[in-house]
Design a protein around this motif. Structure first.
Motif, mmCIF file in Angstrom:
data_model
loop_
_atom_site.group_PDB
_atom_site.id
_atom_site.type_symbol
_atom_site.label_atom_id
_atom_site.label_comp_id
_atom_site.label_asym_id
_atom_site.label_seq_id
_atom_site.Cartn_x
_atom_site.Cartn_y
_atom_site.Cartn_z
ATOM 1 N N LEU A 62 -24.135 59.181 51.589
ATOM 2 C CA LEU A 62 -23.487 57.975 51.065
ATOM 3 C C LEU A 62 -23.923 57.659 49.641
ATOM 4 O O LEU A 62 -23.244 56.901 48.932
ATOM 5 N N VAL A 121 -18.910 60.128 47.137
ATOM 6 C CA VAL A 121 -18.729 58.924 47.964
ATOM 7 C C VAL A 121 -18.588 57.694 47.060
ATOM 8 O O VAL A 121 -17.757 56.806 47.311
ATOM 9 N N LYS A 122 -19.405 57.642 46.019
ATOM 10 C CA LYS A 122 -19.292 56.516 45.078
ATOM 11 C C LYS A 122 -17.909 56.503 44.422
ATOM 12 O O LYS A 122 -17.325 55.440 44.209
ATOM 13 N N ARG A 126 -15.426 55.110 46.936
ATOM 14 C CA ARG A 126 -15.531 53.652 47.026
ATOM 15 C C ARG A 126 -14.876 52.990 45.820
ATOM 16 O O ARG A 126 -14.186 51.957 45.939
ATOM 17 N N THR A 161 -11.299 52.744 52.229
ATOM 18 C CA THR A 161 -11.856 51.839 53.234
ATOM 19 C C THR A 161 -13.227 52.329 53.707
ATOM 20 O O THR A 161 -13.505 53.544 53.702
ATOM 21 N N PRO A 162 -14.119 51.407 54.112
ATOM 22 C CA PRO A 162 -15.444 51.818 54.586
ATOM 23 C C PRO A 162 -15.390 52.816 55.743
ATOM 24 O O PRO A 162 -16.179 53.757 55.794
ATOM 25 N N THR A 219 -14.538 56.136 54.358
ATOM 26 C CA THR A 219 -15.668 56.606 53.550
ATOM 27 C C THR A 219 -16.746 57.225 54.428
ATOM 28 O O THR A 219 -17.292 58.291 54.117
#
Length: 304
Positions: free
Chosen positions: A199, A204-205, A208, A213-214, A217
């Motif tokens: 994460l 991943v950054k 985001r 969406t979380p 992700t």
């Protein structure tokens, strides 16, 4: 790929051969089956006939040679205790252990991966602290103690489930529950650590920042890249169950291969002990190969 599989098959075969040699000679240190199966006042002739019938009169090295020759013909010998082919006895028990291992690991993997990923996403939060606390307790608690406490509380105290056997679904609850705890704790911790690293990665950054969406992700971008160490731990824990959850099976009277091996050692049923070791070892070797192949499926950079 074919070269890889060939090398793994050869190395597994050598390991299995060494295992057979070790178990064959070490099992003989438990004593003479004649003393166990015949009465104390049995005549010398009866004892001699028993030993001759089961091939115990020859020197150990000769017995081993006969055993290897029989293995080449896929003859695993006969159970002294049950007067049945040893392989048949072991397969019956292994089916029980296999079912128990598959059900337990399916539940463990789903729960540990999901909760570990969520704990990593909320690292430092209340959910993360609670999940970490209980997973550490689960990974540290001894199986035999959990099994005894579970019987005292849930079977004897509340009377919710039976203490032993396999007759109904209720008989499976305690063995699965007890076997669930340690792998769950270990796998959750590995998932959490691996996911925290994933994460924090650049891709991943970026996801985001793009408004992903979380949920997507976690379970699409991060989890797949975090699964390699998790697969290793899942494989190790599954191998431990396939190897026979000896203590749990014995405490709950579960007719699996772990309990069978303990009983056969005590009964000096050498053919069953060796057959159980070989069947279990083959299953573990095959599972390790599948785990290696899973690495390549998860990470395209890995090739064999």
């Amino acid at each position: 790929m074919q070269s890889f599989l060939t090398k793994r098959a050869i190395s597994s075969g050598v390991s299995l051969l060494l295992l057979i040699v070790a178990v064959f000679f070490l099992s003989r240190l438990t004593g003479d089956p004649t003393d166990l199966y015949l009465p104390v006042d049995a005549s010398a002739e009866a004892r001699e006939n028993f030993r001759e019938l089961h091939g115990l009169n020859d020197p150990l090295i000769v017995q081993f040679g006969h055993y290897v020759a029989d293995l080449v013909r896929l003859d695993f010998g006969e159970s002294i205790r049950r007067a049945r082919p040893a392989l048949e006895v072991v397969i019956e028990a292994f089916v029980w252990t296999f079912q128990l291992a598959v059900i337990t690991m399916a539940i463990v993997s789903a729960a540990a991966v999901s909760l570990g990923a969520l704990a990593a996403f909320h690292v430092g939060g209340a959910f993360d602290r609670i999940a970490t606390f209980f997973s550490l307790i689960g990974a540290s608690a001894p199986d035999f103690w959990i099994a005894i406490v579970a019987i005292v509380v849930f079977a004897v105290g509340f009377g919710w489930v039976p203490t032993s056997g396999t007759g109904t679904v209720w008989h499976w609850i305690l063995p699965i529950g007890v076997l669930f705890i340690r792998p769950f704790g270990l796998i959750l911790q590995v998932v959490r650590g691996s996911m925290i690293s994933a994460l924090g990665s650049a891709y991943v950054k970026t996801a985001r920042a793009k408004g992903v969406t979380p949920k997507k992700t976690i379970f699409v971008h991060a989890l797949r890249n975090a699964m390699l160490p998790v697969i290793t731990v899942i494989g190790d824990q599954a191998a431990a169950l396939l190897n026979g959850a000896v203590i749990v099976e014995t405490i709950f009277g579960f007719p699996g291969v772990g309990k069978l091996m303990i009983d056969s050692i005590l009964q000096r049923d050498f053919s069953v002990v060796l057959a159980a070791i070989m069947v279990t070892a083959l299953a573990i070797f095959l599972m390790n190969i599948l785990i290696d192949l899973a690495y390549a499926a998860l990470d395209p950079r890995i090739r064999y």
